[in-house]
Write a protein that holds these residues in place. Structure first.
Motif, PDB file in Angstrom:
ATOM      1  N   LYS A   1      16.775  34.405   2.697  1.00  0.00           N
ATOM      2  CA  LYS A   1      15.977  35.933   2.191  1.00  0.00           C
ATOM      3  C   LYS A   1      17.320  36.112   0.932  1.00  0.00           C
ATOM      4  O   LYS A   1      17.258  36.479  -0.219  1.00  0.00           O
ATOM      5  CB  LYS A   1      16.159  36.906   2.565  1.00  0.00           C
TER       6      LYS A   1
ATOM      7  N   GLU B   1      18.443  33.648  -1.405  1.00  0.00           N
ATOM      8  CA  GLU B   1      17.291  33.274  -2.737  1.00  0.00           C
ATOM      9  C   GLU B   1      17.708  35.111  -3.752  1.00  0.00           C
ATOM     10  O   GLU B   1      17.264  34.887  -5.230  1.00  0.00           O
ATOM     11  CB  GLU B   1      15.812  34.077  -1.951  1.00  0.00           C
TER      12      GLU B   1
ATOM     13  N   ARG C   1      18.418  35.116  -7.677  1.00  0.00           N
ATOM     14  CA  ARG C   1      17.636  35.394  -8.886  1.00  0.00           C
ATOM     15  C   ARG C   1      18.486  35.644 -10.330  1.00  0.00           C
ATOM     16  O   ARG C   1      18.251  36.110 -10.857  1.00  0.00           O
ATOM     17  CB  ARG C   1      16.616  35.744  -8.197  1.00  0.00           C
TER      18      ARG C   1
ATOM     19  N   PHE D   1       9.384  24.694  -0.139  1.00  0.00           N
ATOM     20  CA  PHE D   1       9.499  25.898  -1.111  1.00  0.00           C
ATOM     21  C   PHE D   1       8.442  26.404  -1.036  1.00  0.00           C
ATOM     22  O   PHE D   1       8.220  26.219  -2.496  1.00  0.00           O
ATOM     23  CB  PHE D   1      10.962  25.394  -2.129  1.00  0.00           C
TER      24      PHE D   1
ATOM     25  N   ASP E   1       6.548  28.154  -1.304  1.00  0.00           N
ATOM     26  CA  ASP E   1       6.306  30.096  -1.059  1.00  0.00           C
ATOM     27  C   ASP E   1       7.292  30.890  -2.306  1.00  0.00           C
ATOM     28  O   ASP E   1       6.827  31.889  -3.206  1.00  0.00           O
ATOM     29  CB  ASP E   1       6.615  30.636   0.208  1.00  0.00           C
ATOM     30  N   SER E   2       8.099  30.208  -3.335  1.00  0.00           N
ATOM     31  CA  SER E   2       8.507  29.965  -4.212  1.00  0.00           C
ATOM     32  C   SER E   2       9.463  28.392  -5.022  1.00  0.00           C
ATOM     33  O   SER E   2      10.405  28.366  -5.329  1.00  0.00           O
ATOM     34  CB  SER E   2      10.146  30.970  -3.525  1.00  0.00           C
TER      35      SER E   2
ATOM     36  N   LEU F   1      12.154  29.470  -7.214  1.00  0.00           N
ATOM     37  CA  LEU F   1      14.006  29.272  -6.489  1.00  0.00           C
ATOM     38  C   LEU F   1      13.832  27.800  -6.362  1.00  0.00           C
ATOM     39  O   LEU F   1      15.095  27.695  -6.404  1.00  0.00           O
ATOM     40  CB  LEU F   1      13.664  29.408  -4.702  1.00  0.00           C
TER      41      LEU F   1
END
Ligand SMILES: [Zn+2]
Length: 245
Positions: free
Chosen positions: A171, A174, A178, A224, A226-227, A230
């Protein structure tokens, strides 16, 4: 656990370690490991020199070369002194470990296969990712080889709250990436470098390295899912050049 590049020791330390090894070799076999342990404990200058160079080699803020989570406080003998006293002062046998990995987990264990080859990963001699696969969503390692399986067991890599720590590290990586992307959009190269350093200094560097590797793997879209943003970031060449070890 990630690959670590081994540096050179000062020549004077190497010379002193050769002398000490010769002295251990002169002792009769039954008493050799006792002599080796006493010699290691009484040579603070050699220990300090070894510890200093290991600290410079270690990732981030001198993290443990096995678990990657805690501070590396101990010089670990990869092949234990009791098993091979003549490697007590062998630079290639020294790693930096936290006291939990060194004393509580590994201790005197040194599993070998039928040919006598170690069934334990030495991160300075091989790439741990050849033996271990990290499931990023749950922070758990699964073995790719017998050596990987044995390493997970001996070091307790899926115990001690380590999976939870890896999930947290994912987390954090990530979030910082960002921020890196926002700085890139604003063309703030100084901020971008700062974010890269923040990621590099995080404990559990194996998480970021796994993310970068898995981003190019055939199943990346699922890993990945879910993102996707990313995933796109992890595939950027400039970011990979800055972070991939
Ligand atoms: Zn450790």
């Amino acid at each position: 656990m990630i690959r670590i590049v081994r540096s050179d020791l000062p020549a004077c330390t190497i010379a002193r370690m050769s002398e000490l090894t010769r002295a251990i070799n002169l002792v009769a076999s039954p008493e050799r490991s006792e002599k080796a342990r006493a010699s290691w404990n009484s040579n603070a200058t050699v220990r300090r020199s070894v510890r200093t160079v290991l600290g410079e080699m270690a990732i981030g803020f001198t993290t443990c070369m096995y678990c990657g989570e805690s501070r590396g406080t101990d010089v670990d003998h990869f092949e234990p002194i009791v098993r091979n006293p003549l490697r007590t002062f062998d630079w290639l046998n020294h790693l930096l470990a936290c006291s939990s990995c060194n004393s509580h987990q590994k201790g005197k264990q040194f599993p070998v296969d039928e040919d006598g080859s170690p069934l334990l990963i030495d991160p300075t001699a091989e790439d741990p990712f050849d033996h271990l696969l990290l499931a990023l969503s749950i922070g758990v390692y699964s073995p790719l080889t017998t050596k990987g399986e044995s390493t997970i067991k001996v070091l307790g890599l899926n115990e001690r709250g380590l999976p939870k720590g890896r999930m947290h590290a994912r987390k954090v990586v990530e979030l910082v990436l960002r921020e890196w992307d926002r700085a890139r959009e604003r063309e703030r190269s100084d901020e971008m470098q700062e974010h890269v350093r923040t990621v590099q200094d995080q404990p559990m560097a194996d998480v970021c390295q796994s993310m970068l590797r898995q981003a190019l793997s055939p199943g990346a879209d699922i890993v990945f899912s879910d993102s996707p943003a990313l995933l796109a970031l992890l595939r950027r060449i400039d970011l990979r050049e800055a972070l991939l070890r």
